[in-house]
Design a protein around this motif. Structure first.
Motif, PDB file in Angstrom:
ATOM      1  N   ARG A   1       0.831  -1.211   0.000  1.00 39.36           N
ATOM      2  CA  ARG A   1       0.000   0.000   0.000  1.00 39.36           C
ATOM      3  C   ARG A   1       0.861   1.255   0.000  1.00 39.36           C
ATOM      4  NH1 ARG A   1      -3.066  -3.121   3.508  1.00 39.36           N
ATOM      5  NH2 ARG A   1      -2.221  -2.054   5.339  1.00 39.36           N
TER       6      ARG A   1
ATOM      7  N   GLU B   1       3.934   1.553  -1.238  1.00 36.31           N
ATOM      8  CA  GLU B   1       4.530   1.674  -2.567  1.00 36.31           C
ATOM      9  C   GLU B   1       3.503   2.171  -3.575  1.00 36.31           C
ATOM     10  OE1 GLU B   1       6.300  -2.087  -3.541  1.00 36.31           O
ATOM     11  OE2 GLU B   1       7.722  -1.966  -1.867  1.00 36.31           O
ATOM     12  N   GLN B   2       2.277   1.680  -3.482  1.00 36.36           N
ATOM     13  CA  GLN B   2       1.222   2.139  -4.384  1.00 36.36           C
ATOM     14  C   GLN B   2       0.966   3.627  -4.189  1.00 36.36           C
ATOM     15  OE1 GLN B   2      -1.972  -0.508  -3.295  1.00 36.36           O
ATOM     16  NE2 GLN B   2      -1.605  -1.840  -5.059  1.00 36.36           N
TER      17      GLN B   2
ATOM     18  N   LEU C   1       3.646   5.720  -5.780  1.00 39.39           N
ATOM     19  CA  LEU C   1       3.573   5.717  -7.242  1.00 39.39           C
ATOM     20  C   LEU C   1       2.273   6.341  -7.756  1.00 39.39           C
ATOM     21  CD1 LEU C   1       4.921   2.109  -7.883  1.00 39.39           C
ATOM     22  CD2 LEU C   1       6.143   4.256  -8.233  1.00 39.39           C
TER      23      LEU C   1
ATOM     24  N   ALA D   1      -0.539   4.876  -7.579  1.00 36.58           N
ATOM     25  CA  ALA D   1      -1.335   3.782  -8.129  1.00 36.58           C
ATOM     26  C   ALA D   1      -2.564   3.538  -7.258  1.00 36.58           C
ATOM     27  CB  ALA D   1      -0.498   2.508  -8.190  1.00 36.58           C
ATOM     28  N   THR D   2      -3.602   3.023  -7.893  1.00 36.92           N
ATOM     29  CA  THR D   2      -4.802   2.649  -7.154  1.00 36.92           C
ATOM     30  C   THR D   2      -4.876   1.129  -7.098  1.00 36.92           C
ATOM     31  OG1 THR D   2      -6.124   2.734  -9.165  1.00 36.92           O
ATOM     32  CG2 THR D   2      -6.071   4.730  -7.804  1.00 36.92           C
TER      33      THR D   2
ATOM     34  N   LEU E   1      -6.158  -2.659  -7.436  1.00 33.04           N
ATOM     35  CA  LEU E   1      -7.002  -3.319  -8.422  1.00 33.04           C
ATOM     36  C   LEU E   1      -8.305  -3.753  -7.781  1.00 33.04           C
ATOM     37  CD1 LEU E   1      -4.366  -5.648 -10.133  1.00 33.04           C
ATOM     38  CD2 LEU E   1      -5.345  -3.553 -11.059  1.00 33.04           C
TER      39      LEU E   1
END
Length: 95
Positions: free
Chosen positions: A69, A71-72, A75, A77-78, A80
């Motif tokens: 979480r 790292e996401q 970045l 990122a969401t 999936l």
């Protein structure tokens, strides 16, 4: 080991009251056996050991999920969705 479920006994007492100590271990108590004031052995239920291993595995999974979480988030990122994961799995089966 100084928990409420931990008792400490000397080797002579352990030998003399072994059956009683085993009953306590079955009830969830951990018995630390000492010789000359130094811990030399521990008696504990195999169930408590299994639980301990399961707790360690659970903690590792939680730590890994936390890192993912983080790292996401770094970045942008969401995560999936379940349907996206299922779609990726289906795509992987095609090849």
């Amino acid at each position: 080991m100084h928990d409420n479920n931990v008792i400490s006994v000397g080797t002579f007492e352990a030998k003399t009251h072994f059956s009683e100590l085993l009953r306590k271990v079955e009830g969830g108590t951990i018995v630390e056996i000492t010789k000359n004031g130094k811990s030399i052995a521990t008696l504990e239920s195999t169930n408590s050991r299994r639980l301990s291993e399961a707790e360690k595995a659970h903690q590792r999974i939680q730590n890994r999920n936390r890192r993912i979480r983080q790292e996401q988030a770094m970045l942008g990122a969401t995560p999936l969705t379940l349907s996206e994961i299922q779609e990726l799995m289906q795509d992987g089966r095609k090849y």
